[in-house]
Design a protein around this motif. Structure first.
Motif, mmCIF file in Angstrom:
data_model
loop_
_atom_site.group_PDB
_atom_site.id
_atom_site.type_symbol
_atom_site.label_atom_id
_atom_site.label_comp_id
_atom_site.label_asym_id
_atom_site.label_seq_id
_atom_site.Cartn_x
_atom_site.Cartn_y
_atom_site.Cartn_z
ATOM 1 N N SER A 177 0.822 -1.210 0.000
ATOM 2 C CA SER A 177 0.000 0.000 0.000
ATOM 3 C C SER A 177 0.856 1.259 0.000
ATOM 4 C CB SER A 177 -0.926 -0.010 1.215
ATOM 5 O OG SER A 177 -1.704 1.162 1.278
ATOM 6 N N ALA A 178 1.957 1.245 0.759
ATOM 7 C CA ALA A 178 2.841 2.413 0.793
ATOM 8 C C ALA A 178 3.528 2.629 -0.551
ATOM 9 C CB ALA A 178 3.868 2.242 1.899
ATOM 10 N N HIS A 179 3.961 1.541 -1.191
ATOM 11 C CA HIS A 179 4.615 1.671 -2.499
ATOM 12 C C HIS A 179 3.634 2.157 -3.565
ATOM 13 C CE1 HIS A 179 8.672 0.382 -1.795
ATOM 14 N NE2 HIS A 179 8.294 -0.738 -1.205
ATOM 15 N N SER A 180 2.384 1.713 -3.465
ATOM 16 C CA SER A 180 1.399 2.153 -4.461
ATOM 17 C C SER A 180 1.111 3.649 -4.364
ATOM 18 C CB SER A 180 0.105 1.364 -4.286
ATOM 19 O OG SER A 180 -0.482 1.638 -3.025
ATOM 20 N N LYS A 181 1.288 4.219 -3.170
ATOM 21 C CA LYS A 181 1.066 5.660 -2.989
ATOM 22 C C LYS A 181 2.355 6.462 -3.077
ATOM 23 C CE LYS A 181 -3.032 4.953 -0.143
ATOM 24 N NZ LYS A 181 -3.678 5.210 1.178
ATOM 25 N N GLY A 182 3.462 5.832 -3.417
ATOM 26 C CA GLY A 182 4.713 6.533 -3.593
ATOM 27 C C GLY A 182 5.441 6.893 -2.317
#
Length: 315
Positions: free
Chosen positions: A240-245
């Motif tokens: 989830s953190a990677h998907s939001k940058g």
């Protein structure tokens, strides 16, 4: 010559990378400083000499002979040697019955983890339907939530059943191994009449084996489910953190530090449960041994009036 924004960004990135490397080195140095005394004590307690072998004596049946009776319970070399021997005893081959039960038990634990994730998603959808005031979607989500209870109940019952079957299988292996050595070479006679180190062999061969088998099966359930939950939760948060940058390096480092500090605090504040369990088993064995002596010598005790002395010894 004016500095371009790309060069400024590159210099800032280099500065941040250098700071991260410095912090990582400081954390590694602090961890090495804290772990080195612990590892040194464990290495000294395990009886290893400078050459990598036992400093004195040889290996007994369960590990170093002197250490097996002198060292306190702990996670050291003797613990791992005994654990390896027990695992070889409990799982004699890759295609044995115990391996199949363990695989089924692991599959049931994993199914319960994913069912828990699905139920959490349903709870979120129900809350969203309530906020949006949509009775039709709320009814459908509630029906799904009620229907998922059927496989969840089956999985929970399967986990308890497989844990019991695994405990019985472990108990059968341990009993067969222990009694084979107990009746070999008149060991039963030597333990009772010529050797006083084990005063209560009946307690060790009955109650202790049952308790150990149940504890091993229950411990596997209690360790596998939280570890799998932790892996799934961590993977979900990182994805989830990677998907939001967002950057996950610092949060992961902080989480690791928090876990290490919390484990250190809990370990320093918690009582020594291993010694408590060992003392409980010892007292149960002593009580059973004294009661068996009273039963075996009841005629002499009644004839000489020694009931008060026997009562004091039992207490």
């Amino acid at each position: 010559m004016p500095t371009t924004p790309a060069k400024v960004a590159a210099r800032l990135a280099q500065g941040v990378t250098a700071k991260r490397a410095a912090v990582a080195l400081l954390v590694a140095a602090y961890g090495a400083k804290k772990l080195y005394p612990v590892l040194r004590r464990q290495w000294a307690a395990s009886g290893l000499g400078p050459g990598g072998g036992p400093s004195e004596g040889g290996l007994g049946k369960w590990g170093p002979a002197e250490e097996a009776g002198a060292s306190p319970p702990g996670v050291n070399r003797v613990f791992f040697v005994r654990l390896l021997r027990l695992l070889r005893m409990l799982f004699p081959g890759p295609l044995c019955r115990e391996t199949g039960l363990l695989a089924l038990h692991s599959a049931a634990l994993a199914s319960r983890t994913f069912l828990s994730v699905y139920v959490a998603q349903l709870d979120g959808r129900l809350a969203r339907c309530i906020v949006r005031k949509n009775p039709r979607d709320f009814t459908w989500q509630l029906v799904q939530w009620l229907l998922i209870a059927l496989p969840a109940t089956f999985v929970n019952s399967a986990i308890r059943y497989l844990e019991g079957q695994l405990s019985l299988a472990f108990r059968g292996r341990l009993v067969d191994h222990a009694y084979r050595f107990y009746f070999e070479g008149q060991t039963y006679y030597r333990v009772s009449n010529m050797d006083g180190r084990l005063r209560n062999p009946d307690q060790s061969l009955t109650e202790d084996l049952v308790a150990f088998a149940s504890s091993v099966a229950h411990l596997y359930s209690n360790l596998t489910k939280p570890v799998l939950d932790l892996i799934v939760t961590s993977y979900t948060l990182v994805s989830s953190a990677h998907s939001k940058g967002a950057d996950t390096a610092w949060p992961s480092l902080i989480a690791g530090l928090v876990v290490c500090v919390t484990a250190k605090v809990l370990r320093s504040c918690s009582p020594k449960f291993g010694q408590l369990v060992a003392e409980e088993a010892r007292r149960k064995g002593e009580l059973r041994y004294m009661h068996s002596r009273v039963v075996a010598n009841s005629e002499e005790i009644a004839f000489y009036g020694g009931h008060k002395e026997s009562w004091i010894r039992i207490l």
